[in-house]
Design a protein around this motif. Structure first.
Motif, short mmCIF file in Angstrom:
data_model
loop_
_atom_site.label_atom_id
_atom_site.label_comp_id
_atom_site.label_asym_id
_atom_site.label_seq_id
_atom_site.Cartn_x
_atom_site.Cartn_y
_atom_site.Cartn_z
N MET A 25 0.82 -1.19 0.00
CA MET A 25 0.00 0.00 0.00
C MET A 25 0.87 1.26 0.00
O MET A 25 0.56 2.23 -0.68
CB MET A 25 -0.93 -0.05 1.23
CG MET A 25 -1.88 1.07 1.29
SD MET A 25 -3.08 0.90 -0.01
CE MET A 25 -4.04 2.33 0.23
N LYS B 24 2.19 2.05 -3.48
CA LYS B 24 1.21 2.68 -4.37
C LYS B 24 1.02 4.15 -4.04
O LYS B 24 0.87 4.99 -4.93
CB LYS B 24 -0.11 1.93 -4.30
CG LYS B 24 -0.02 0.54 -4.90
CD LYS B 24 -1.31 -0.20 -4.77
CE LYS B 24 -1.16 -1.62 -5.28
NZ LYS B 24 -2.40 -2.38 -5.15
N LEU C 103 3.93 5.98 -5.53
CA LEU C 103 3.77 6.17 -6.97
C LEU C 103 2.79 7.30 -7.28
O LEU C 103 3.04 8.10 -8.19
CB LEU C 103 3.30 4.88 -7.64
CG LEU C 103 4.35 3.81 -7.84
CD1 LEU C 103 3.72 2.59 -8.50
CD2 LEU C 103 5.49 4.32 -8.67
N VAL C 104 1.71 7.38 -6.55
CA VAL C 104 0.74 8.45 -6.78
C VAL C 104 1.36 9.81 -6.46
O VAL C 104 1.17 10.78 -7.20
CB VAL C 104 -0.54 8.21 -5.96
CG1 VAL C 104 -1.46 9.42 -5.98
CG2 VAL C 104 -1.28 6.99 -6.49
N VAL D 293 8.47 0.87 -10.83
CA VAL D 293 7.47 -0.12 -11.26
C VAL D 293 8.17 -1.39 -11.74
O VAL D 293 7.73 -2.51 -11.42
CB VAL D 293 6.56 0.48 -12.36
CG1 VAL D 293 5.73 -0.59 -13.02
CG2 VAL D 293 5.67 1.55 -11.77
N ILE E 15 4.20 -5.90 -6.66
CA ILE E 15 2.94 -5.74 -7.37
C ILE E 15 2.88 -6.82 -8.45
O ILE E 15 3.91 -7.31 -8.91
CB ILE E 15 2.79 -4.34 -8.00
CG1 ILE E 15 3.93 -4.03 -8.96
CG2 ILE E 15 2.69 -3.27 -6.96
CD1 ILE E 15 3.77 -2.72 -9.71
#
Length: 69
Positions: free
Chosen positions: A1, A4, A7-8, A53, A62
């Motif tokens: 979590m 992510k 990344l945002v 990524v 991921i």
């Protein structure tokens, strides 16, 4: 979590730098190198996002969608 969220945040920072460069481009100040500075930062953080990524996919942090349809 946490990955992510990171990344945002990086994507938001990329958009922030993109719009800052747009502002300086429309300002028509020829002697200002700020536009290239912000575009360079955008490129650097975009490359950082892609590397994160790829590393996350390689380590299994991921997982890609096995069947997109």
């Amino acid at each position: 979590m946490l990955f992510k969220i990171l990344l945002v945040v990086l994507l938001v920072f990329v958009l922030f730098n993109l719009f800052h460069a747009l502002y300086y481009m429309n300002k028509n100040d020829v002697k200002s190198p700020k536009m290239s500075k912000f575009l360079g930062r955008r490129l650097l953080f975009s490359a950082l996002i892609i590397m994160c990524v790829i590393i996350a996919l390689a380590t299994g942090l991921i997982t890609p969608n096995p069947r997109p349809f």
